[in-house]
Design an enzyme around this catalytic site. Sequence first.
Site, short mmCIF file in Angstrom:
data_model
loop_
_atom_site.label_atom_id
_atom_site.label_comp_id
_atom_site.label_asym_id
_atom_site.label_seq_id
_atom_site.Cartn_x
_atom_site.Cartn_y
_atom_site.Cartn_z
N LYS A 1 0.93 -1.27 -0.12
CA LYS A 1 -0.31 0.04 -0.05
C LYS A 1 0.98 1.28 -0.03
O LYS A 1 1.83 1.43 0.77
CB LYS A 1 -0.92 0.03 1.14
C1 E4P Z 1 -8.53 0.26 3.71
O1 E4P Z 1 -7.54 -0.35 3.03
C2 E4P Z 1 -8.35 0.96 4.77
O2 E4P Z 1 -7.51 0.26 5.66
C3 E4P Z 1 -9.42 1.46 5.42
O3 E4P Z 1 -10.70 0.90 4.82
C4 E4P Z 1 -9.70 2.53 5.97
O4 E4P Z 1 -10.91 2.83 6.73
P1 E4P Z 1 -11.52 3.95 7.85
O5 E4P Z 1 -11.60 5.09 7.04
O6 E4P Z 1 -12.50 3.48 8.62
O7 E4P Z 1 -10.15 4.24 8.56
#
Ligand code: E4P
Length: 293
Positions: free
Chosen positions: A113
């Site tokens: 990521k």
């Molecule tokens: C996705 O890869 C992220 O880890 C996640 O969906 C972020 O979600 P949030 O906005 O609830 O922190």
Amino acid sequence: MRPQSLRSKIFLDGGDAGETRDITAILGFLDGQTTNPTLISKNPQAKERLERGGKFTEKEIFDFYRGVVKDIYELIPQGSISIEVYADPSTEADKMLAMGRDMFSWIPKAQVKLPTSKEGLKAAEQAVKEGLRINMTLCFSQEQAAAVYAATRGAKKGQVYVSPFIGRLDDRGEKGMDVIAHIIKMYRKGDGHVEVLTASVRNMDHLLCALKLGSDIITAPYAILKEWGRQGMPFPDNSYTYKPAGLEDIPYKEIDLSKNWREYDIAHDLTVKGMEKFSKDWNDLIAQPLAAR
Ligand code: E4P
């Protein structure tokens, strides 16, 4: 068992292998998992260690993250697992790449990521040339998704995901789900090399709407997947409409996908805020924070 009508891949959004075990048992399948620094900071063993007053060294925290990812991999060896590099708003592409190369070697189906920022896109362009699989996170706009498409042109199917964060747009009154619909529509004009991963899912309606839109992948937290499983993994039928109260529509933009990625307006304050929060949560785990050096 995976429902026959299900086209989207279903991922768990979490940093605890215990949750992976439960969800795999409840649904009877799980296609992958997404992790991030905040989720790792909420891992029960990490929290327990912090409560005892013991912070991690930089090496220990990366070892800990690798251990969590390996535990998840043991439970879903066929699944894609997204692992996030450390990136605060000043982290340069080279640093992200060095971390990404290391993380990519942790397990066979790692997806690294990187933030959808200028440095993140620079890193992405090089990463795909080196054969790394990547997941462009903290995406909040169609322009950012167009830049991801352009920066990774030539990548193989499955090598690149883009993660638009719907819940964080909803939080400030914008209809995040529109961004998913628009990116899917815009990508129909392309060659299909980027998969849309619906992220920041906060409720069952987000999950149902993303299923209806045909998002390639949907990542959802434990509580939502558990509830979806409890309800028998429903799939929205033709009568389903997504009508969230009080959210402003985000208009569709005609965007040419053939430009160089540097030509798109990728600036988004939520991307910067997201990097600040992820890096803070990570640094709070460490005795001598990365950003302070
Ligand atoms: C996705 O890869 C992220 O880890 C996640 O969906 C972020 O979600 P949030 O906005 O609830 O922190």
